[in-house]
Design a protein around this motif. Structure first.
Motif, short mmCIF file in Angstrom:
data_model
loop_
_atom_site.label_atom_id
_atom_site.label_comp_id
_atom_site.label_asym_id
_atom_site.label_seq_id
_atom_site.Cartn_x
_atom_site.Cartn_y
_atom_site.Cartn_z
N MET A 1 102.73 -113.41 -87.02
CA MET A 1 101.68 -113.05 -86.42
C MET A 1 102.24 -112.10 -85.47
N LYS A 2 101.16 -110.96 -85.34
CA LYS A 2 101.32 -109.90 -84.54
C LYS A 2 100.99 -110.09 -82.98
N LEU A 3 101.86 -109.82 -82.18
CA LEU A 3 101.60 -110.43 -80.70
C LEU A 3 100.79 -108.94 -80.22
N ARG A 4 100.32 -109.45 -79.02
CA ARG A 4 99.57 -108.35 -78.06
C ARG A 4 100.57 -107.89 -77.22
N TRP A 5 100.24 -106.66 -76.66
CA TRP A 5 101.18 -105.97 -75.84
C TRP A 5 101.67 -106.80 -74.40
N TYR A 6 100.87 -107.64 -73.97
CA TYR A 6 101.18 -108.46 -72.71
C TYR A 6 102.22 -109.53 -73.38
N GLN A 7 102.02 -110.14 -74.54
CA GLN A 7 102.80 -111.13 -75.01
C GLN A 7 104.29 -110.61 -75.40
N THR A 8 104.27 -109.21 -76.00
CA THR A 8 105.56 -108.63 -76.17
C THR A 8 106.23 -108.45 -75.06
N LYS A 9 105.47 -107.94 -73.76
CA LYS A 9 106.25 -107.72 -72.46
C LYS A 9 106.69 -109.28 -72.14
N SER A 39 105.21 -118.40 -76.91
CA SER A 39 106.41 -119.39 -76.85
C SER A 39 107.19 -119.70 -78.12
N ALA A 40 106.31 -119.65 -79.38
CA ALA A 40 106.80 -119.88 -80.60
C ALA A 40 107.75 -118.94 -81.10
N ALA A 41 107.23 -117.78 -80.74
CA ALA A 41 108.11 -116.33 -80.99
C ALA A 41 109.29 -116.11 -80.28
N ALA A 42 109.18 -116.76 -79.28
CA ALA A 42 110.35 -116.52 -78.15
C ALA A 42 111.43 -117.55 -78.82
N ILE A 43 111.07 -118.91 -79.15
CA ILE A 43 111.92 -119.98 -79.78
C ILE A 43 112.69 -119.28 -81.13
N ARG A 44 111.74 -118.90 -81.88
CA ARG A 44 112.01 -118.46 -83.27
C ARG A 44 113.25 -117.29 -82.87
N ASP A 45 112.99 -116.41 -81.76
CA ASP A 45 114.12 -115.27 -81.67
C ASP A 45 115.42 -115.79 -80.97
N HIS A 46 115.07 -116.86 -80.06
CA HIS A 46 116.23 -117.31 -79.25
C HIS A 46 117.22 -118.05 -80.17
N GLY A 47 116.66 -118.89 -80.99
CA GLY A 47 117.82 -119.50 -82.07
C GLY A 47 118.56 -120.84 -81.59
N GLY A 48 118.17 -120.91 -80.18
CA GLY A 48 118.75 -122.16 -79.61
C GLY A 48 117.98 -123.34 -79.49
N GLY A 49 118.31 -124.39 -78.58
CA GLY A 49 117.52 -125.43 -78.53
C GLY A 49 116.53 -125.28 -77.45
N ALA A 50 115.28 -125.94 -77.75
CA ALA A 50 114.23 -125.72 -76.69
C ALA A 50 113.55 -126.78 -76.75
N LEU A 51 112.42 -126.80 -75.60
CA LEU A 51 111.30 -127.75 -75.71
C LEU A 51 110.07 -127.17 -75.00
N MET A 52 108.97 -127.70 -76.10
CA MET A 52 107.72 -127.14 -75.53
C MET A 52 106.98 -128.37 -75.13
N MET A 53 106.42 -128.38 -73.82
CA MET A 53 105.63 -129.43 -73.36
C MET A 53 104.27 -129.16 -73.33
N ALA A 54 103.46 -130.21 -73.41
CA ALA A 54 102.01 -130.14 -73.14
C ALA A 54 101.50 -131.21 -72.37
N HIS A 55 100.49 -131.09 -71.47
CA HIS A 55 99.92 -132.00 -70.73
C HIS A 55 99.30 -133.42 -71.45
N ARG A 56 98.92 -132.97 -72.82
CA ARG A 56 97.96 -133.62 -73.63
C ARG A 56 98.73 -134.00 -74.92
N SER A 57 98.62 -135.07 -75.63
CA SER A 57 99.08 -135.13 -77.08
C SER A 57 98.39 -134.45 -77.84
#
Length: 115
Positions: A1-9, A39-57
């Motif tokens: 997915m191509k990110l927008r400029w502010y997402q890349t920033k 966030s998904a792109a950051a996790i993909r690039d980071h390669g380490g452990g990560a946790l994404m949390m949401a307020h609802r299932s």
């Protein structure tokens, strides 16, 4: 997915934080700005452990799908029915799923983690 400029920033800012030695960072963006995809792109690039949390299932499924779209294998922390839903959503959208209970990347609801 191509990110927008502010997402890349935002990703560049995260990288700068890691380079500065910050071990724990949070990504904060406004409503509708693509936090899940960024966030998904950051996790993909980071390669380490990560946790994404949401307020609802319901949002956990969206986060799981965002990770799958980036090719990130992840575990769903919650009841088996939620994990099954995430797998089904990914198969419907992508033809396969990226849910793997042994992964160091996870998605969960705040309620599940607090309980």
């Amino acid at each position: 997915m191509k990110l927008r400029w502010y997402q890349t920033k935002a990703l560049d800012d995260l990288d700068a934080g890691w380079s500065a030695g910050h071990k724990c960072q949070a990504l904060r963006m406004g409503t509708g700005t693509g936090k899940s995809a960024t966030s998904a792109a950051a996790i993909r690039d980071h390669g380490g452990g990560a946790l994404m949390m949401a307020h609802r299932s319901e949002i956990v499924g969206q986060l799981s799908l965002a990770l799958a779209r980036e090719g990130v294998r992840h575990r769903v922390i919650g009841p088996p029915s939620l994990s099954r839903l995430c797998r089904e959503m990914q198969i419907d959208d992508l033809g396969s799923h990226w849910v793997d209970a042994s992964c160091k990347v996870g998605v969960a609801s705040v309620q599940t983690l607090a309980g």
